[in-house]
Motif scaffolding. Structure first.
Motif, PDB file in Angstrom:
ATOM      1  N   HIS A  32       0.828  -1.228   0.000  1.00  0.00           N
ATOM      2  CA  HIS A  32       0.000   0.000   0.000  1.00  0.00           C
ATOM      3  C   HIS A  32       0.858   1.273   0.000  1.00  0.00           C
ATOM      4  O   HIS A  32       0.505   2.275   0.645  1.00  0.00           O
ATOM      5  N   HIS A  56       0.470   3.769   9.248  1.00  0.00           N
ATOM      6  CA  HIS A  56      -0.141   3.836   7.919  1.00  0.00           C
ATOM      7  C   HIS A  56      -1.625   3.484   8.079  1.00  0.00           C
ATOM      8  O   HIS A  56      -2.012   2.321   8.060  1.00  0.00           O
ATOM      9  N   ALA A  70      -3.633   1.038   5.625  1.00  0.00           N
ATOM     10  CA  ALA A  70      -2.930  -0.202   5.309  1.00  0.00           C
ATOM     11  C   ALA A  70      -3.626  -1.429   5.883  1.00  0.00           C
ATOM     12  O   ALA A  70      -2.969  -2.382   6.281  1.00  0.00           O
TER      13      ALA A  70
END
Length: 502
Positions: free
Chosen positions: A377, A450, A453
């Motif tokens: 990602h 993140h 993700a």
């Protein structure tokens, strides 16, 4: 207090390095230092090319393992029998002075390059230790030396030098690192046979390989003038030289011949025409001025042609210039192969390395394993956090991979964008999977945030692995495609995982 017995040889640079460290740490008074002879017949064969090559290699290893210890390459190992007896005899009268005598004998050989079989050298060491210059050796000292030799030979040491035995039953074989040595004397078990770490208190010296196809004593004055400033390797034959060039990567190769000029010119051409793999300058050493030989050497690709009739300072300066040029070339070569962002090898270097390792694996008939990693990602990471954060993420991941991949022969590359590759020569799929899982886990442990993700909300990587035994029927691109398919499958199955292409 625990007591320790050491079996060691005055002729062994590993034993010398151990003695220096114990002296530095103030531990010698705790040690019963028993002198033995690793090769009692050293006087018979110590002038052979094989023995000189082994000696140079041993000094090279000691310097690389414990560079804070000063050690210089002597012309040859000595016959240490009489020196051993002098130390034993001194210990019967004054133990502290006998330790000093042993210390002086070690340094005479391994720093000053003197022959400790020479009576004047032993005399000077006796006087410096505060001992009488006249030594009377009796049967009792001979018997004790023989007893120590038998104990070492009969011990479960595999004839390793040096050996440290503690009174509580622990044993250390070989040269421990300074930290391991201190731990052993504190009562801890340590790893034997191999050193676990290095204390680098000064830069490692550059290495010069000198190949001489005649009596090396003819060029020894030049070697002696270099041995304190450079590591010296003395291969005994062409096969050993070729292995050394690929294994130890010397900064300079010097060739000396008397009658085999055509062979030496051919060797020079082989080395200098293979600069992609070796990149080693070559210099010739000759006894006298010979314009025709010098011209032929330059035509074969040599960087210099030196005459032993020139002053030593002039030769040293020319060698220093060659070494500086080599350093500059290496820096330029490094800048061309290193990815500026992540500081690991770049794609261009990957293409060169995979071809070189493929050819090497073909010759050795060994497996070649490839890992390919992709940051999961990553596009959405850049979109959410910006390209500066993305660059920082890639730098962090690259260094995490590099720290996990520890074998000297393994190498890490930025393959492109957020994708990395690791080449593992002579590895197995099982070993590669264990390594890949460590890489994946270590990157996950970085906990780089993140939010887009998936469930974990952190940056992860997917890894594909493939292995093959290179042959004429396949090419490196086949291995890359197999690895890429395994990586694609790891992505397809949910990311943050390792997949083998079997």
């Amino acid at each position: 207090m625990l007591q320790y017995t050491v079996y060691a040889d005055l002729n062994c640079p590993f034993c010398y390095a151990l003695h220096e460290q114990l002296h530095e740490f103030g531990l010698l008074p705790q040690v019963d230092w028993r002198l033995v002879e690793h090769a009692p017949d050293i006087a018979i064969y110590n002038k052979t090319a094989e023995n000189q090559a082994e000696l140079a290699s041993d000094v090279f290893v000691v310097r690389s393992r414990v560079p804070h210890i000063d050690v210089a390459l002597p012309q040859r190992r000595s016959d240490s029998h009489f020196a051993n007896l002098c130390v034993i005899q001194a210990a019967e009268h004054d133990l502290e002075k006998s330790i000093k005598l042993r210390h002086l004998l070690y340094r005479a050989l391994w720093i000053d390059g003197l022959d400790i079989a020479d009576v004047p050298v032993i005399y000077d060491c006796l006087i410096a230790a505060g001992l009488p210059a006249e030594v009377t050796i009796e049967e009792a000292q001979e018997n004790l030396l023989a007893q120590w030799q038998k104990s070492w030979e009969d011990g479960n040491f595999n004839l390793r030098i040096p050996v440290i035995c503690s009174s509580d039953g622990r044993t250390s074989l070989g040269l421990p690192s300074p930290d391991d040595l201190k731990a052993f004397f504190k009562g801890e078990e340590i790893s034997t046979l191999e050193i676990r770490g290095e204390v680098k208190t000064k830069p490692l010296q550059q290495t010069i390989a000198i190949y001489c196809d005649h009596n090396i004593e003819n060029i020894w004055p030049l070697i002696a003038s270099l041995r304190n400033d450079y590591n010296i390797l003395l291969p005994s034959n062409l096969s050993e030289l070729k292995q050394l060039l690929h294994k130890d990567h010397p900064a300079l190769l010097m060739l000396s011949t008397e009658n085999q000029w055509d062979s030496m010119f051919s060797l020079c051409r082989d080395v200098t025409s293979n600069q992609d793999e070796l990149s080693i300058p070559v210099a010739f050493i000759n006894q006298e001025n010979d314009d025709q030989r010098e011209l032929e050497a330059y035509n074969a690709g040599a960087s210099d042609f030196m005459y032993l009739t020139r002053p030593a300072a002039v030769l040293q300066s020319r060698i220093q210039i060659l070494m500086q040029m080599k350093q500059s070339q290496d820096k330029l070569a490094r800048s061309a192969r290193i990815d500026g962002l992540t500081q690991v090898n770049n794609r261009r270097e990957f293409d060169r390395s995979i071809d070189a390792e493929w050819r090497r694996a073909q010759r050795s008939k060994r497996n070649l394993v490839l890992l390919m990693l992709d940051v999961d990602h990553f596009k959405s990471f850049n979109d959410q956090y910006g390209h500066l954060a993305g660059d920082g993420c890639l730098r962090t991941i690259a260094q995490a991979i590099k720290k996990t991949v520890k074998r000297a022969e393994d190498s890490v590359y930025r393959y492109g964008g957020e994708e990395f590759a690791v080449i593992l020569p002579e590895s197995t799929l099982e070993g590669a999977k264990i390594l890949a899982e460590k890489v994946r886990a270590n990157i996950e442990a970085l906990q780089i945030k993140h939010l887009n993700a998936g469930d974990k909300k952190i940056v992860t990587v997917s890894i594909g692995i493939a292995s093959c035994k290179p042959s004429e029927d396949i090419c490196p691109n086949d291995l890359i495609e197999q690895t890429d398919r395994a990586l694609y499958k790891a992505k397809e199955l949910g990311r943050n995982r390792v997949i083998l292409n079997t």
